[in-house]
Design an enzyme around this catalytic site. Sequence first.
Site, PDB file in Angstrom:
ATOM      1  N   HIS A 102       0.834  -1.212   0.000  1.00 35.36           N
ATOM      2  CA  HIS A 102       0.000   0.000   0.000  1.00 35.36           C
ATOM      3  C   HIS A 102       0.862   1.254   0.000  1.00 35.36           C
ATOM      4  O   HIS A 102       0.384   2.307   0.420  1.00 35.36           O
ATOM      5  CB  HIS A 102      -0.925   0.004   1.223  1.00 35.36           C
ATOM      6  N   HIS A 103       2.112   1.161  -0.435  1.00 36.93           N
ATOM      7  CA  HIS A 103       2.957   2.363  -0.393  1.00 36.93           C
ATOM      8  C   HIS A 103       2.405   3.431  -1.331  1.00 36.93           C
ATOM      9  O   HIS A 103       2.692   4.609  -1.190  1.00 36.93           O
ATOM     10  CB  HIS A 103       4.410   2.025  -0.732  1.00 36.93           C
ATOM     11  N   ARG A 104       1.642   3.011  -2.327  1.00 34.85           N
ATOM     12  CA  ARG A 104       0.890   3.922  -3.199  1.00 34.85           C
ATOM     13  C   ARG A 104      -0.539   3.377  -3.287  1.00 34.85           C
ATOM     14  O   ARG A 104      -0.736   2.153  -3.308  1.00 34.85           O
ATOM     15  CB  ARG A 104       1.474   3.918  -4.611  1.00 34.85           C
TER      16      ARG A 104
ATOM     17  N   LYS B 106      -3.303  -2.257  -7.390  1.00 31.22           N
ATOM     18  CA  LYS B 106      -3.799  -2.612  -8.720  1.00 31.22           C
ATOM     19  C   LYS B 106      -3.302  -3.981  -9.114  1.00 31.22           C
ATOM     20  O   LYS B 106      -2.140  -4.330  -8.873  1.00 31.22           O
ATOM     21  CB  LYS B 106      -3.248  -1.553  -9.703  1.00 31.22           C
TER      22      LYS B 106
ATOM     23  N   LYS C 201       6.311  -4.221 -10.597  1.00 32.33           N
ATOM     24  CA  LYS C 201       6.067  -3.770 -11.978  1.00 32.33           C
ATOM     25  C   LYS C 201       5.617  -2.306 -11.998  1.00 32.33           C
ATOM     26  O   LYS C 201       6.130  -1.502 -12.767  1.00 32.33           O
ATOM     27  CB  LYS C 201       4.968  -4.663 -12.571  1.00 32.33           C
TER      28      LYS C 201
ATOM     29  N   ASP D 219       7.019   3.286 -13.075  1.00 32.69           N
ATOM     30  CA  ASP D 219       6.687   4.565 -12.470  1.00 32.69           C
ATOM     31  C   ASP D 219       5.199   4.891 -12.591  1.00 32.69           C
ATOM     32  O   ASP D 219       4.816   5.961 -13.076  1.00 32.69           O
ATOM     33  CB  ASP D 219       7.538   5.676 -13.121  1.00 32.69           C
TER      34      ASP D 219
ATOM     35  N   LYS E  23      -3.520  -8.648  -6.529  1.00 28.93           N
ATOM     36  CA  LYS E  23      -3.947  -9.655  -7.518  1.00 28.93           C
ATOM     37  C   LYS E  23      -5.135 -10.406  -6.956  1.00 28.93           C
ATOM     38  O   LYS E  23      -5.267 -10.568  -5.737  1.00 28.93           O
ATOM     39  CB  LYS E  23      -2.815 -10.651  -7.796  1.00 28.93           C
TER      40      LYS E  23
ATOM     41  N   SER F  26      -3.879   0.393 -18.353  1.00 24.58           N
ATOM     42  CA  SER F  26      -4.911   0.394 -17.301  1.00 24.58           C
ATOM     43  C   SER F  26      -4.848   1.698 -16.511  1.00 24.58           C
ATOM     44  O   SER F  26      -5.882   2.262 -16.127  1.00 24.58           O
ATOM     45  CB  SER F  26      -4.703  -0.778 -16.339  1.00 24.58           C
TER      46      SER F  26
HETATM   47  P1  NAD Z   1      -5.381 -15.789 -21.551  1.00 26.07           P
HETATM   48  O1  NAD Z   1      -6.250 -16.585 -20.669  1.00 26.07           O
HETATM   49  O2  NAD Z   1      -6.012 -14.796 -22.462  1.00 26.07           O
HETATM   50  O3  NAD Z   1      -4.442 -16.736 -22.446  1.00 26.07           O
HETATM   51  C1  NAD Z   1      -3.551 -17.678 -21.945  1.00 26.07           C
HETATM   52  C2  NAD Z   1      -3.442 -18.803 -22.969  1.00 26.07           C
HETATM   53  O4  NAD Z   1      -2.412 -19.706 -22.551  1.00 26.07           O
HETATM   54  C3  NAD Z   1      -4.728 -19.621 -23.098  1.00 26.07           C
HETATM   55  O5  NAD Z   1      -5.101 -19.670 -24.452  1.00 26.07           O
HETATM   56  C4  NAD Z   1      -4.344 -21.001 -22.553  1.00 26.07           C
HETATM   57  O6  NAD Z   1      -5.020 -22.053 -23.206  1.00 26.07           O
HETATM   58  C5  NAD Z   1      -2.852 -21.040 -22.843  1.00 26.07           C
HETATM   59  N1  NAD Z   1      -2.104 -21.973 -21.996  1.00 26.07           N
HETATM   60  C6  NAD Z   1      -2.260 -22.247 -20.685  1.00 26.07           C
HETATM   61  N2  NAD Z   1      -1.361 -23.158 -20.269  1.00 26.07           N
HETATM   62  C7  NAD Z   1      -0.624 -23.480 -21.352  1.00 26.07           C
HETATM   63  C8  NAD Z   1       0.449 -24.378 -21.585  1.00 26.07           C
HETATM   64  N3  NAD Z   1       0.955 -25.123 -20.604  1.00 26.07           N
HETATM   65  N4  NAD Z   1       0.965 -24.459 -22.840  1.00 26.07           N
HETATM   66  C9  NAD Z   1       0.482 -23.714 -23.846  1.00 26.07           C
HETATM   67  N5  NAD Z   1      -0.544 -22.837 -23.696  1.00 26.07           N
HETATM   68  C10 NAD Z   1      -1.089 -22.725 -22.464  1.00 26.07           C
HETATM   69  O7  NAD Z   1      -4.342 -15.077 -20.551  1.00 26.07           O
HETATM   70  P2  NAD Z   1      -3.490 -13.766 -20.847  1.00 26.07           P
HETATM   71  O8  NAD Z   1      -4.259 -12.598 -20.353  1.00 26.07           O
HETATM   72  O9  NAD Z   1      -2.960 -13.810 -22.230  1.00 26.07           O
HETATM   73  O10 NAD Z   1      -2.303 -13.979 -19.795  1.00 26.07           O
HETATM   74  C11 NAD Z   1      -1.173 -14.786 -20.089  1.00 26.07           C
HETATM   75  C12 NAD Z   1      -0.053 -14.440 -19.128  1.00 26.07           C
HETATM   76  O11 NAD Z   1       0.256 -13.045 -19.231  1.00 26.07           O
HETATM   77  C13 NAD Z   1      -0.357 -14.685 -17.655  1.00 26.07           C
HETATM   78  O12 NAD Z   1       0.840 -15.053 -17.008  1.00 26.07           O
HETATM   79  C14 NAD Z   1      -0.789 -13.321 -17.158  1.00 26.07           C
HETATM   80  O13 NAD Z   1      -0.618 -13.174 -15.770  1.00 26.07           O
HETATM   81  C15 NAD Z   1       0.162 -12.441 -17.951  1.00 26.07           C
HETATM   82  N6  NAD Z   1      -0.276 -11.047 -18.109  1.00 26.07           N
HETATM   83  C16 NAD Z   1      -1.462 -10.735 -18.702  1.00 26.07           C
HETATM   84  C17 NAD Z   1      -1.824  -9.411 -18.868  1.00 26.07           C
HETATM   85  C18 NAD Z   1      -3.085  -9.005 -19.567  1.00 26.07           C
HETATM   86  O14 NAD Z   1      -3.249  -7.791 -19.834  1.00 26.07           O
HETATM   87  N7  NAD Z   1      -3.975  -9.910 -19.911  1.00 26.07           N
HETATM   88  C19 NAD Z   1      -0.977  -8.388 -18.392  1.00 26.07           C
HETATM   89  C20 NAD Z   1       0.239  -8.736 -17.799  1.00 26.07           C
HETATM   90  C21 NAD Z   1       0.579 -10.075 -17.672  1.00 26.07           C
END
Ligand code: NAD
Length: 498
Positions: free
Chosen positions: A90-92, A96, A120, A125, A132, A389
């Site tokens: 909660h430093h900011r 999110k 992140k 910044d 989460k 975001s």
């Molecule tokens: P998503 O659900 O839209 O897509 C993830 C895809 O990965 C799915 O199609 C799933 O079937 C596939 N998958 C799962 N396990 C797998 C495996 N073992 N081998 C191959 N494919 C596999 O999710 P996303 O939003 O694209 O998020 C993906 C990653 O990115 C996560 O680690 C998430 O925390 C990170 N992330 C997402 C966002 C965002 O804006 N959505 C932002 C930052 C980080």
Amino acid sequence: MRRLLSLKPQWSAIAFFPRFKSSTCVATGEPTFLEAVDIYFEKAAKLAAATPDILNQIKACNNLLKLQFPLKRSDGTVQLIEAYRAQHSHHRLPVKGGIRMAPNVEANETMALAALMTFKCALVDIPFGGAKGGIKVDPTKYCLLEKEAIVRRYTSELVKKSFIGPALDVPAPDYGTGPQEMAWIKDTYEQLRSDINGSACVTGKPLEEGGIHGRQEATGLGVFYCLREFFNSEDCVNSLGLNLGIKGKSFIIQGFGNVGRHTSTFVQEAGGRIIAIAELGGGLVDESGAGLDVGQVQRYQEQHGTISGFPRAKTVLETSSLLELPCDVLIPAALESQIHTGNAARIQAKLIVEAANGPVTPPAEKLLEEKGIIILPDLLLNAGGVTVSYFEWLKNLNHIHFGRMSRRMEEHGKKELLNVLEHQFGNGNRLSEEVRKVLTKGNTEADFVSSGLEETMLVTWEKVKNTAKQRGCNFRTAAYLIAIERIAACYKVNGIFP
Ligand code: NAD
């Protein structure tokens, strides 16, 4: 300063949240995801200009909310749903972080992801703490109405416990969730709270619900911007024995969801060749040598619910083996701990780009680095999502979209300037209407978003690259180090309440 120093010992008196047994664990003896984040943190903390008490506070997860609530299913049965919200720092404020829907959601994973959000946001910044959420369900096993009921009940529990709100805690999409879930969250919040800023309680919403242009592709575009900068840097490409530019390089993507699809699209547009895509239930290998057509694969996935069987590529059922094919760049964009001691020795990529959160375990990182493989870390690479975001949150608080007040004014000013230039120097010649249109175009919301995102990613990449060079560490440690020192500075100035 004296007051701060006298307060210091109290940091160690703060009760840290207990860790739970079990988290995502791939190979025997491998650290859990939460332990992995701690290991990466500790490595950077050793180099940080911060006292141990402040480092302890930065590392700790402040709050963890565990929920259990009933869902009445469409067949009349009742199921108990388990869910979490972790607020790491909660430093900011607000804190999110996305909400994940997956069958393996649990407390430690949620806390690990919340910690990554803290670091992140500090790295790029953005004035947010980290959080989460997770709902332990496989979203593909529920109909739309059931999913809506789960998301709305989850949100109402967060409202009751003050774990959501534009000034408190602002969720976003993550694995297994998207704009539809965010729209339900916003609507539920607004049903329960009279808050003029209510729409800023969640980001990643559909445009018509207060979302922002470019949020859907933001994470993939952020990944692409960093990749482009890496391949435009002589130092970086030389260290891998490659030539400059993305054009012609071979890429393997794991996960063809939001992040994987958009990243592949931008890479393909820049001339990169997607030679394989690994997905659950079957992956694809390009046999043409030209690379897969990402747009065609996406259309096939939309029609069939899977990429498996896509006719212009070879389908491979043992999809984890695709990560081990020779390529220039491997982009894990699925889940954590995908590259571990069990497969690291067989990875043949020269560069690993962490589009997912936590895809490489610390022991695997060591093995990969011994082989000369470079890793671009998640903290930086997938920060595009939270960056846009942040823009969406600002838009919602301002109650006006970017460009609405300035676009026409900009266009009029540019037109006047062109008229003067033509009159003074044109010798009677006029620019064509088409050229005038391009030169006088005012900035739309989409322009502001892509400019703000590019600025954020490029400035941060430079800082990470320079820090790694100056401090003699890898890119991940540099990213953690920048984040830790920023948060430490914040704690130091704020002091302790009461
Ligand atoms: P998503 O659900 O839209 O897509 C993830 C895809 O990965 C799915 O199609 C799933 O079937 C596939 N998958 C799962 N396990 C797998 C495996 N073992 N081998 C191959 N494919 C596999 O999710 P996303 O939003 O694209 O998020 C993906 C990653 O990115 C996560 O680690 C998430 O925390 C990170 N992330 C997402 C966002 C965002 O804006 N959505 C932002 C930052 C980080």
